[in-house]
Scaffold this active site. Structure first.
Site, PDB file in Angstrom:
ATOM      1  N   CYS A 145       0.869  -1.183   0.000  1.00 39.17           N
ATOM      2  CA  CYS A 145       0.000   0.000   0.000  1.00 39.17           C
ATOM      3  C   CYS A 145       0.902   1.228   0.000  1.00 39.17           C
ATOM      4  CB  CYS A 145      -0.930   0.003   1.208  1.00 39.17           C
ATOM      5  SG  CYS A 145      -1.776   1.579   1.398  1.00 39.17           S
TER       6      CYS A 145
ATOM      7  N   ASN B 200     -12.606  10.421  -2.712  1.00 35.97           N
ATOM      8  CA  ASN B 200     -13.039   9.545  -3.804  1.00 35.97           C
ATOM      9  C   ASN B 200     -13.251   8.158  -3.209  1.00 35.97           C
ATOM     10  OD1 ASN B 200     -12.795  11.583  -5.754  1.00 35.97           O
ATOM     11  ND2 ASN B 200     -10.624  11.164  -6.033  1.00 35.97           N
TER      12      ASN B 200
ATOM     13  N   ASP C 109       0.173  16.293  -2.848  1.00 39.34           N
ATOM     14  CA  ASP C 109      -0.135  15.325  -3.901  1.00 39.34           C
ATOM     15  C   ASP C 109       0.949  15.390  -4.982  1.00 39.34           C
ATOM     16  OD1 ASP C 109      -3.005  13.814  -4.867  1.00 39.34           O
ATOM     17  OD2 ASP C 109      -1.480  14.175  -6.397  1.00 39.34           O
TER      18      ASP C 109
ATOM     19  N   HIS D  99      -8.006   8.689   2.167  1.00 41.67           N
ATOM     20  CA  HIS D  99      -7.340   9.993   2.130  1.00 41.67           C
ATOM     21  C   HIS D  99      -8.346  11.070   1.778  1.00 41.67           C
ATOM     22  CE1 HIS D  99      -6.970   8.063  -1.823  1.00 41.67           C
ATOM     23  NE2 HIS D  99      -7.097   9.272  -2.351  1.00 41.67           N
TER      24      HIS D  99
ATOM     25  N   HIS E 123      -4.349   1.738   8.236  1.00 41.48           N
ATOM     26  CA  HIS E 123      -4.832   1.381   6.904  1.00 41.48           C
ATOM     27  C   HIS E 123      -6.331   1.120   6.936  1.00 41.48           C
ATOM     28  CE1 HIS E 123      -4.648  -0.113   2.761  1.00 41.48           C
ATOM     29  NE2 HIS E 123      -5.647  -0.890   3.171  1.00 41.48           N
TER      30      HIS E 123
ATOM     31  N   GLY F  66     -13.779   7.307  -8.671  1.00 40.05           N
ATOM     32  CA  GLY F  66     -12.470   7.713  -9.180  1.00 40.05           C
ATOM     33  C   GLY F  66     -11.328   7.439  -8.221  1.00 40.05           C
TER      34      GLY F  66
END
Ligand code: 5GP
Ligand code: ZN
Length: 122
Positions: A4, A94, A30, A107, A46, A100
């Protein structure tokens, strides 16, 4: 969680442009920004998606939401509600393929800065 990318960023196995970190969350820019300011607020735990959250995660989600305006302010895209009413930013989750989502580690996107923005996420 093996393989991940955001767990690896949280564990410092992959570098990121870190903005904020505490015991529960981190925030970093980002890698492919969709606005002049675009960062992600990510829990260290997680959790794959917002749809996987339970009542146990309410405080974590609250913390992420409350961090967004503070960090936006630090990065120059806060909303000046009490002053000139300018500025502002967008928060976005998202969720799943039709939402998407590309990275299956929870996040919150925070996007801001003067419009127009290039890549549309609006
Ligand atoms: P999603 O589509 O899952 O909501 O958004 C994932 C975001 O993570 C995308 O905006 C993408 O640019 C960003 N991202 C993917 N891999 C990395 C990475 O290795 N580092 C950083 N900083 N951002 C990443
Ligand atoms: Zn993860």
């Amino acid at each position: 969680m093996d393989n991940c990318i955001f767990c690896k960023i949280a564990a410092k196995q992959i570098p990121s442009k870190l903005i904020y970190e505490d015991d529960d969350v981190l925030a970093f820019h980002d890698i492919n920004p969709a606005a002049p300011v675009h960062f992600l607020i990510v829990p260290k735990k997680h959790i794959a998606t917002l749809a996987d959250c339970t009542n146990e995660d309410a405080a974590l989600l609250g913390k992420m939401s409350l961090l967004a305006p503070k960090l936006a302010e630090q990065l120059g895209c806060g909303y000046n509600a009490a002053g000139d009413g300018k500025g502002g930013f967008k928060t976005l989750f998202n969720i799943g393929p039709d939402g998407g989502q590309e990275v299956y580690h929870l996040h919150m996107h925070v996007l801001g800065g003067p419009r127009p923005w290039g890549r549309s996420m609006a």
